[in-house]
Design a protein around this motif. Structure first.
Motif, PDB file in Angstrom:
ATOM      1  N   CYS A 200      22.786 -98.856  51.157  1.00 30.44           N
ATOM      2  CA  CYS A 200      22.964 -99.543  49.873  1.00 30.44           C
ATOM      3  C   CYS A 200      23.490 -98.522  48.870  1.00 30.44           C
ATOM      4  CB  CYS A 200      21.627-100.141  49.421  1.00 30.44           C
ATOM      5  SG  CYS A 200      21.744-101.110  47.896  1.00 30.44           S
ATOM      6  N   VAL A 226      15.707 -98.533  54.237  1.00 30.27           N
ATOM      7  CA  VAL A 226      16.911 -98.593  53.402  1.00 30.27           C
ATOM      8  C   VAL A 226      17.421 -97.190  53.079  1.00 30.27           C
ATOM      9  CG1 VAL A 226      17.917 -99.481  51.263  1.00 30.27           C
ATOM     10  CG2 VAL A 226      16.005-100.702  52.328  1.00 30.27           C
ATOM     11  N   ALA A 228      18.858 -95.418  50.329  1.00 30.55           N
ATOM     12  CA  ALA A 228      18.776 -95.830  48.921  1.00 30.55           C
ATOM     13  C   ALA A 228      19.013 -94.671  47.967  1.00 30.55           C
ATOM     14  CB  ALA A 228      17.393 -96.441  48.641  1.00 30.55           C
ATOM     15  N   GLY A 236      18.974 -99.792  45.486  1.00 26.53           N
ATOM     16  CA  GLY A 236      18.381 -99.616  46.809  1.00 26.53           C
ATOM     17  C   GLY A 236      16.873 -99.472  46.821  1.00 26.53           C
TER      18      GLY A 236
END
Length: 388
Positions: A200, A226, A228, A236
C-alpha cells in the motif's frame, strides 16, 4: 521420549515475562531441558533435573532462534547495478521490482527452489529458525501460484503478495489487475498461502485497492499483513489496524494517529532496518512506537532490490544504533516480536511448551549482538530440538 540437558549457559534469554528480570526473562548460570522437539524445563544449572543426555554450552549465551517475519526469497536475477547506482546518488523507487519480475518469470522451478533453499540455509546459520516469505515477483496467475508452491516446500509461513506492484501488462489498467489479484490469481494461490499482503504505497496500490485485495484474501481464509508507510505517509497503517492485520510492515512515515492506532491494537509494527540501510532512507522511529506502547518486531526484508540481507544480528545492530532501541528491546523484537507478527506462541521464547529453537552465541550476553556488529557470533543453532 528422550531428554537432553543444555547446561553451562552464561546467560539465557527466555522471553518469559513472568520472570523478574525484565522483558527478556534472563537467567544467569542457566540450563534448559529439551524433550522431543520442545522445551520441558528452564532454570538455574544447579536445579536441573536428571536427563538422558547432556550438551555443554561452554559458557555461551543462548537466545531463542530469530523469527524473521518478512522476506521475499522466491526470485531470480541480480540488482547489483541498481544498488550501485543508488549508492551513487539515485533515489529508490518501487519500480525496480519489475527487473526482478522479468528474471523470476524466466527462471525454472528448480532455480527458484534452489535460491529459496540457499537463502534459508544462510539465515539459519545466522540464527533464524522461523522465516516467512512471499510471492510477488511473478505477477501472473501461473507465476504467483508456482512461487507460493515453491515457498511452501520450504516454510510454513507463506504469504500471497500478488499485489506487490501492478503487473507490467496491466500498466494502463490497474483496476483490471486488482480484479485479477482478487479473483483468478487469488483462487490459484490461496491453497499454498497462510497470509495475504499488499504494498500500500504511492506507485503501487492505494488505500481502496489495498482494502479490496486484503478483504478478498480474508474471505478466502487468509490472514492479513500490510506493507505500510514505507516511502511516504499514507493509509496503510490505518488500514492494517482496521482490518486487524497481524502486522504493518515498514512503518517509516507515521503520523501521531498512526502511532496511536498501532499502540491500541494487536497489529504489530514490523520494522525493516535493512531497507533503510540499503536505500539510505529515513530510519523508522522505533523509540516513538515503543514509548507509545506498540508491539514492535524486527525483520530483514530480505529481497534482491532494497534489502539484500538475511542477517537478523545485523538488523539488531542497526535498530540499536539508528532507531533508538535498547539491546534488550531489539533482541525481544527479533524473537518474540517476530512471533507476535506471525501470531505464533510456540516460537520466539524458551519456556516450557515452546519449540526448542536455540541460537548459541560466542559471547557471554545477548548484548554483544549490538556491541559487536558484523561479527559472526552465532556459533550453533538448534531447531525443533535438533542441532541444525
Amino acid at each position: 521420549m528422550s531428554s537432553t540437558l543444555v547446561h553451562n549457559i552464561t546467560t539465557l534469554v527466555t522471553n518469559d515475562p513472568t520472570r523478574e528480570t525484565g522483558p527478556l526473562g534472563l537467567i544467569q548460570d542457566a540450563a534448559l531441558v529439551i524433550e522431543d522437539q520442545t522445551i520441558a524445563w528452564v532454570g538455574r544449572s544447579q536445579d536441573a533435573p536428571p536427563t538422558d543426555t547432556a550438551h555443554d554450552a561452554h559458557g555461551r549465551a543462548v537466545i531463542p532462534g530469530f523469527v524473521d517475519s518478512h522476506s521475499h526469497l522466491v526470485f531470480a536475477g541480480d540488482r547489483t547495478q541498481e544498488f550501485n547506482a543508488r549508492m551513487s546518488g539515485q533515489a529508490y523507487a518501487a519500480g525496480g521490482i519489475r527487473t526482478t519480475v522479468a528474471a523470476t518469470r524466466a527462471a525454472s522451478d528448480e532455480e527458484l527452489g534452489d535460491n529459496v533453499a540457499r537463502y534459508l540455509a544462510e539465515a539459519l546459520r545466522q540464527g533464524t529458525t522461523t522465516l516467512e516469505t512471499k510471492s510477488g515477483y511473478g505477477l501472473t496467475v501461473h507465476d504467483e501460484a508456482r512461487a507460493l508452491r515453491i515457498a511452501a516446500e520450504h516454510t510454513d509461513e507463506v504469504t500471497y503478495l500478488g499485489a506487490h506492484i501492478v503487473a507490467p501488462e496491466y500498466a494502463d489498467d490497474p483496476a483490471g489487475y486488482v480484479a485479477l489479484v482478487t479473483g483468478e490469481m487469488l483462487d490459484a494461490c490461496a491453497p499454498y498461502a497462510r497470509w495475504v499482503d499488499v504494498f500500500c504505497e504511492k506507485g503501487a496500490f492505494d488505500g481502496d485497492q489495498a482494502r479490496a485485495i486484503l478483504t478478498a484474501g480474508q474471505a478466502k481464509g487468509l490472514l492479513a499483513r500490510v506493507h505500510a508507510n514505507q516511502l511516504t505517509y499514507g493509509p496503510g497503517v490505518q488500514l492494517a489496524v482496521e482490518l486487524e492485520a497481524a502486522s504493518a510492515d515498514h512503518c517509516t512515515h507515521l503520523t501521531d494517529a498512526d502511532v496511536d492506532a498501532l499502540a491500541n491494537s494487536a497489529t504489530v509494527a514490523t520494522l525493516l532496518p535493512g531497507a533503510e540501510f540499503s536505500t539510505r532512507a529515513q530510519w523508522p522511529d522505533a523509540r516513538r512506537l515503543l514509548d507509545a506502547g506498540a508491539t514492535v518486531a524486527l525483520s530483514t526484508d530480505c529481497n534482491p532490490g532494497s534489502s539484500f540481507t538475511s542477517s537478523m544480528p545485523f538488523c539488531i545492530a542497526l535498530a540499536v544504533r539508528d532507531m533508538g532501541m535498547t539491546p534488550d528491546e531489539a533482541v525481544w523484537s527479533a524473537t518474540a516480536g517476530g512471533a507476535a507478527a506471525l501470531r505464533r506462541t510456540d516460537i520466539g521464547r524458551l519456556t516450557p511448551g515452546a519449540r526448542a529453537d536455540l541460537a548459541f552465541l560466542d559471547a557471554p550476553s545477548h548484548v554483544h549482538l549490538a556491541y559487536r556488529p558484523g561479527v559472526p557470533l552465532v556459533s550453533e543453532v538448534w531447531r525443533a530440538g535438533r542441532r541444525a
